[in-house]
Design a protein around this motif. Structure first.
Motif, PDB file in Angstrom:
ATOM      1  N   GLY A 148       0.974  -1.234   0.033  1.00 37.37           N
ATOM      2  CA  GLY A 148       0.204   0.124   0.104  1.00 37.37           C
ATOM      3  C   GLY A 148       0.799   1.291  -0.015  1.00 37.37           C
ATOM      4  O   GLY A 148       0.213   2.335   0.625  1.00 37.37           O
ATOM      5  N   PHE A 149       2.080   1.089  -0.444  1.00 39.52           N
ATOM      6  CA  PHE A 149       2.930   2.349  -0.431  1.00 39.52           C
ATOM      7  C   PHE A 149       3.752   2.283  -1.784  1.00 39.52           C
ATOM      8  O   PHE A 149       3.840   1.360  -2.397  1.00 39.52           O
ATOM      9  CB  PHE A 149       4.117   2.205   0.619  1.00 39.52           C
ATOM     10  CG  PHE A 149       4.599   3.517   1.052  1.00 39.52           C
ATOM     11  CD1 PHE A 149       3.970   4.415   1.748  1.00 39.52           C
ATOM     12  CD2 PHE A 149       5.943   3.789   0.922  1.00 39.52           C
ATOM     13  CE1 PHE A 149       4.215   5.531   2.163  1.00 39.52           C
ATOM     14  CE2 PHE A 149       6.581   4.830   0.996  1.00 39.52           C
ATOM     15  CZ  PHE A 149       5.745   5.890   1.893  1.00 39.52           C
ATOM     16  N   HIS A 150       3.770   3.354  -2.626  1.00 37.04           N
ATOM     17  CA  HIS A 150       4.207   4.779  -2.240  1.00 37.04           C
ATOM     18  C   HIS A 150       3.010   5.571  -2.718  1.00 37.04           C
ATOM     19  O   HIS A 150       3.000   6.835  -2.304  1.00 37.04           O
ATOM     20  CB  HIS A 150       5.172   5.284  -3.102  1.00 37.04           C
ATOM     21  CG  HIS A 150       6.814   5.133  -2.658  1.00 37.04           C
ATOM     22  ND1 HIS A 150       6.959   5.595  -1.419  1.00 37.04           N
ATOM     23  CD2 HIS A 150       7.856   4.105  -2.936  1.00 37.04           C
ATOM     24  CE1 HIS A 150       8.532   5.094  -1.249  1.00 37.04           C
ATOM     25  NE2 HIS A 150       8.759   4.387  -2.070  1.00 37.04           N
ATOM     26  N   SER A 151       1.987   5.108  -3.252  1.00 36.55           N
ATOM     27  CA  SER A 151       1.008   6.108  -3.801  1.00 36.55           C
ATOM     28  C   SER A 151       0.107   6.346  -2.688  1.00 36.55           C
ATOM     29  O   SER A 151       0.121   5.759  -1.405  1.00 36.55           O
ATOM     30  CB  SER A 151       0.051   5.276  -4.786  1.00 36.55           C
ATOM     31  OG  SER A 151      -0.572   4.239  -4.302  1.00 36.55           O
ATOM     32  N   ALA A 152      -0.951   7.305  -2.775  1.00 38.07           N
ATOM     33  CA  ALA A 152      -1.950   7.558  -1.699  1.00 38.07           C
ATOM     34  C   ALA A 152      -3.069   6.521  -1.497  1.00 38.07           C
ATOM     35  O   ALA A 152      -3.985   6.597  -1.906  1.00 38.07           O
ATOM     36  CB  ALA A 152      -2.412   8.936  -1.830  1.00 38.07           C
ATOM     37  N   SER A 153      -2.280   5.238  -1.094  1.00 41.31           N
ATOM     38  CA  SER A 153      -3.229   4.203  -0.869  1.00 41.31           C
ATOM     39  C   SER A 153      -4.311   4.439   0.422  1.00 41.31           C
ATOM     40  O   SER A 153      -4.130   5.266   1.181  1.00 41.31           O
ATOM     41  CB  SER A 153      -2.472   2.677  -0.756  1.00 41.31           C
ATOM     42  OG  SER A 153      -1.883   2.966   0.378  1.00 41.31           O
ATOM     43  N   ALA A 154      -5.329   3.263   0.600  1.00 43.19           N
ATOM     44  CA  ALA A 154      -6.006   3.284   1.601  1.00 43.19           C
ATOM     45  C   ALA A 154      -5.203   3.236   2.929  1.00 43.19           C
ATOM     46  O   ALA A 154      -5.496   4.127   4.020  1.00 43.19           O
ATOM     47  CB  ALA A 154      -7.018   2.043   1.621  1.00 43.19           C
ATOM     48  N   GLU A 155      -4.164   2.696   3.085  1.00 46.96           N
ATOM     49  CA  GLU A 155      -3.333   2.718   4.168  1.00 46.96           C
ATOM     50  C   GLU A 155      -2.696   3.965   4.671  1.00 46.96           C
ATOM     51  O   GLU A 155      -2.938   4.474   5.684  1.00 46.96           O
ATOM     52  CB  GLU A 155      -2.397   1.686   4.029  1.00 46.96           C
ATOM     53  CG  GLU A 155      -2.472  -0.045   3.835  1.00 46.96           C
ATOM     54  CD  GLU A 155      -3.289  -0.389   2.373  1.00 46.96           C
ATOM     55  OE1 GLU A 155      -3.304  -1.482   2.315  1.00 46.96           O
ATOM     56  OE2 GLU A 155      -3.097   0.346   1.528  1.00 46.96           O
ATOM     57  N   VAL A 156      -2.337   4.680   3.614  1.00 46.27           N
ATOM     58  CA  VAL A 156      -1.648   6.084   3.576  1.00 46.27           C
ATOM     59  C   VAL A 156      -2.715   6.982   3.908  1.00 46.27           C
ATOM     60  O   VAL A 156      -2.380   7.901   4.677  1.00 46.27           O
ATOM     61  CB  VAL A 156      -0.942   6.267   2.156  1.00 46.27           C
ATOM     62  CG1 VAL A 156      -0.446   7.609   2.441  1.00 46.27           C
ATOM     63  CG2 VAL A 156       0.424   5.483   2.126  1.00 46.27           C
TER      64      VAL A 156
END
Length: 401
Positions: A75-83
């Protein structure tokens, strides 16, 4: 005691992309955070992944919590649900930090570089981005539903819109007249005819008010390199302040650097990126002129101030994003007041005048085109209590047993 004892989330059907989180500590303080897009997914991450790691922990250890939440296995580097979940939680922790010390967040971050920051108006109107989809095009049947239906205005009477903004003290505006032409080729081509049509609002603004207002062009990550280059070169004639998110992969430092070498139009990016590494790579590649970040997507204020420090180290200006929600706007404003190279805070006058007021108790004050520093403790705003009682409200709670 400053240990976390409860997390509550709230979303409402009327604004399905928005989600809020309240973090309550054992000393009775409540911090507020927010994120945007995929609210149900963010809700699940907060309660199923974040809550077990956060409950019982000292809310003052913001850096340690941020590092843990911003390094998910996936879930990283983009602005994922986790981020996005980590971002909302981090904003709430900084709200708590300010409240605990009785100071505004910009002071808790290390102090203000300025006590006002220029606003630019994103000409989005009342309903843009507030539901499940964007409102990209304006058809013949679309009529303005109020004085600030600015997306209709920039497609119909961009010169009049510029005059209206100037009369209220705004000295900068952002529009996106090219979006409607991207679909036909998946953004890989724009015809000369469509290019000229997309340039019309810029021509009308300059004809009406000359150089008295800055114009930003939003490209919404819709374009391939050939089409983006053609658009950016054409914008040179109108002195556009920046072209924002021109490429469909805004973490592609090589492609952005190549585009930047081919045009005099400054390149801005990107609200879509999370964490420091993509910004470091773009700056190291000399790929952007202006750093834009969204605190509800990039990792919150903890990650945001690190990105701001990167911008400063490369002598690049910073511009926090908001076309999403009022808590993100307040958090972005605090960062813009603190960060040494911040030049603008984005606002949408249509939402400030209408539905943002229904969601929170306080909003930024704009005088003469300048956003004033909030002086209350923490973020300086809270959710309207009535939100929790709405029929379309969905709330969920995790707490210490």
């Amino acid at each position: 005691m400053s240990n976390v004892k409860r997390l509550r989330t709230l979303r409402i059907a009327e604004r399905p992309n928005l989600i809020w989180v309240e973090i309550e500590t054992e000393d009775g303080l409540v911090g507020l955070g927010e994120s945007f897009r995929g609210a149900q997914a963010v809700e699940a991450v907060i309660h199923e992944q974040v809550a077990p790691a956060l409950l019982g922990k000292d809310a003052r250890r913001i850096e340690a919590i941020s590092r843990q939440l911003m390094t998910p296995y996936i879930g990283f580097h983009s602005a994922s649900a986790e981020v996005r979940a980590a971002s909302a939680v981090d904003i709430a922790l900084w709200d708590l930090a300010g409240q605990r010390q009785g100071i505004p967040v910009h002071e808790a971050l290390g102090g203000a570089s300025r006590l006002t920051v220029p606003a630019y108006n994103t000409c989005a109107g009342y309903s843009y981005n507030s539901g499940g989809t964007w409102r990209r095009s304006i058809g013949a049947g679309d009529q303005a539903i109020g004085p600030y239906d600015d997306q209709v205005a920039f497609m119909r009477d961009a010169g009049g819109l510029a005059e209206s903004l100037l009369s209220e003290g705004y000295r900068a505006m952002k529009i996106w007249p090219f979006d409607v032409y991207a679909t036909a080729s998946n953004g890989h081509m724009i015809s000369l005819q469509d290019l000229k049509a997309g340039l019309e609002p810029f021509r009308k603004v300059r004809a009406a008010v000359g150089d008295r207002i800055e114009i930003m062009c939003e490209l919404h990550s819709l374009w391939g390199t050939h089409a983006a280059t053609r658009i950016c070169r054409a914008l040179e004639d109108y002195g556009v302040f920046w072209a924002e998110d021109p490429l469909n992969k805004m973490d592609d430092a090589r492609a952005l650097a190549d585009l930047r070498r081919q045009t005099r139009t400054p390149i801005c990016g990107s609200e879509t990126l999370a964490g420091t590494v993509p910004f470091r790579d773009l700056l190291a590649a000399d790929a952007i002129d202006v750093v834009m970040l969204d605190l509800a997507w990039c990792g919150g204020l903890t990650e945001g101030r690190k990105i701001a420090a990167l911008a400063e180290s490369y002598a690049k200006p910073l511009a926090p994003h908001d076309c999403t929600g009022p808590v993100t706007l307040m958090a972005g404003l605090h960062l813009a007041l603190h960060a040494s190279t911040a030049i603008f805070q984005e606002v949408v006058r249509a939402t400030l005048a209408t539905w943002y007021q229904e969601l929170v108790t306080q909003l930024p004050l704009i005088e003469g085109g300048l956003v004033q520093a909030p002086m209350g403790p923490g973020l300086g705003t809270q959710l309207q209590p009535a939100l929790w009682l709405r029929e379309d409200a969905v709330s969920r709670e995790s707490k210490l047993s």
